[in-house]
Design a protein around this motif. Structure first.
Motif, PDB file in Angstrom:
ATOM      1  N   UNK A   7       0.805  -1.220   0.000  1.00 56.06           N
ATOM      2  CA  UNK A   7       0.000   0.000   0.000  1.00 56.06           C
ATOM      3  C   UNK A   7       0.839   1.270   0.000  1.00 56.06           C
ATOM      4  N   UNK A   8       2.065   1.188   0.481  1.00 59.79           N
ATOM      5  CA  UNK A   8       2.936   2.358   0.543  1.00 59.79           C
ATOM      6  C   UNK A   8       3.800   2.535  -0.706  1.00 59.79           C
ATOM      7  N   UNK A   9       3.713   1.606  -1.638  1.00 60.75           N
ATOM      8  CA  UNK A   9       4.529   1.705  -2.855  1.00 60.75           C
ATOM      9  C   UNK A   9       4.133   2.956  -3.635  1.00 60.75           C
ATOM     10  N   UNK A  10       5.128   3.654  -4.121  1.00 62.47           N
ATOM     11  CA  UNK A  10       4.833   4.840  -4.935  1.00 62.47           C
ATOM     12  C   UNK A  10       4.584   4.425  -6.373  1.00 62.47           C
ATOM     13  N   UNK A  11       3.949   5.292  -7.110  1.00 57.80           N
ATOM     14  CA  UNK A  11       3.701   5.015  -8.523  1.00 57.80           C
ATOM     15  C   UNK A  11       5.026   4.860  -9.262  1.00 57.80           C
ATOM     16  N   UNK A  12       6.010   5.647  -8.903  1.00 62.06           N
ATOM     17  CA  UNK A  12       7.321   5.537  -9.524  1.00 62.06           C
ATOM     18  C   UNK A  12       7.928   4.158  -9.280  1.00 62.06           C
ATOM     19  N   UNK A  13       7.862   3.673  -8.051  1.00 57.12           N
ATOM     20  CA  UNK A  13       8.409   2.355  -7.722  1.00 57.12           C
ATOM     21  C   UNK A  13       7.678   1.254  -8.482  1.00 57.12           C
ATOM     22  N   UNK A  14       6.375   1.391  -8.616  1.00 57.40           N
ATOM     23  CA  UNK A  14       5.594   0.391  -9.347  1.00 57.40           C
ATOM     24  C   UNK A  14       5.974   0.396 -10.823  1.00 57.40           C
ATOM     25  N   UNK A  15       6.059   1.573 -11.414  1.00 57.61           N
ATOM     26  CA  UNK A  15       6.408   1.655 -12.837  1.00 57.61           C
ATOM     27  C   UNK A  15       7.817   1.140 -13.102  1.00 57.61           C
ATOM     28  N   UNK A  16       8.740   1.408 -12.192  1.00 51.92           N
ATOM     29  CA  UNK A  16      10.118   0.934 -12.358  1.00 51.92           C
ATOM     30  C   UNK A  16      10.227  -0.572 -12.101  1.00 51.92           C
ATOM     31  N   UNK A  17       9.518  -1.044 -11.106  1.00 48.16           N
ATOM     32  CA  UNK A  17       9.582  -2.459 -10.747  1.00 48.16           C
ATOM     33  C   UNK A  17       8.862  -3.373 -11.720  1.00 48.16           C
ATOM     34  N   UNK A  18       7.780  -2.860 -12.304  1.00 52.61           N
ATOM     35  CA  UNK A  18       6.969  -3.634 -13.236  1.00 52.61           C
ATOM     36  C   UNK A  18       6.616  -2.758 -14.437  1.00 52.61           C
ATOM     37  N   UNK A  19       7.523  -2.634 -15.388  1.00 55.60           N
ATOM     38  CA  UNK A  19       7.308  -1.740 -16.536  1.00 55.60           C
ATOM     39  C   UNK A  19       6.019  -2.022 -17.315  1.00 55.60           C
ATOM     40  N   UNK A  20       5.495  -3.225 -17.214  1.00 55.76           N
ATOM     41  CA  UNK A  20       4.242  -3.540 -17.907  1.00 55.76           C
ATOM     42  C   UNK A  20       3.082  -2.688 -17.388  1.00 55.76           C
ATOM     43  N   UNK A  21       3.228  -2.122 -16.195  1.00 48.75           N
ATOM     44  CA  UNK A  21       2.171  -1.284 -15.637  1.00 48.75           C
ATOM     45  C   UNK A  21       2.085   0.082 -16.333  1.00 48.75           C
TER      46      UNK A  21
END
Length: 71
Positions: A7-21
């Motif tokens: 829940x605390x993941x930032x949008x930047x971290x999500x986009x970097x961690x899973x580029x498919x997002x």
């Protein structure tokens, strides 16, 4: 299905961690890709900012991650 981001993941971290997002984010009309605020906004923040239902955003992001992992 358990999300692979917390829940605390930032949008930047999500986009970097899973580029498919990134595709999901762009298809939903969000401006997170390249946005300097993405490193501060959580999924909840981004959904609120863009007038999206948080559950929809979460499920779409998770589906993109799952599709990528299935390949």
């Amino acid at each position: 299905m358990k999300p692979r981001f917390n829940d605390d993941a930032t949008m930047d971290a999500i986009m970097r961690g899973w580029p498919a997002t990134n595709r999901v984010i762009l298809q939903l009309g969000m401006l997170c890709v390249g946005c300097p605020i993405a490193s501060f906004h959580t999924i909840s923040d981004a959904a609120h900012e863009h007038g999206l239902r948080e559950e929809l955003l979460r499920s779409e992001l998770q589906a993109a991650i799952d599709r990528k992992d299935a390949n």
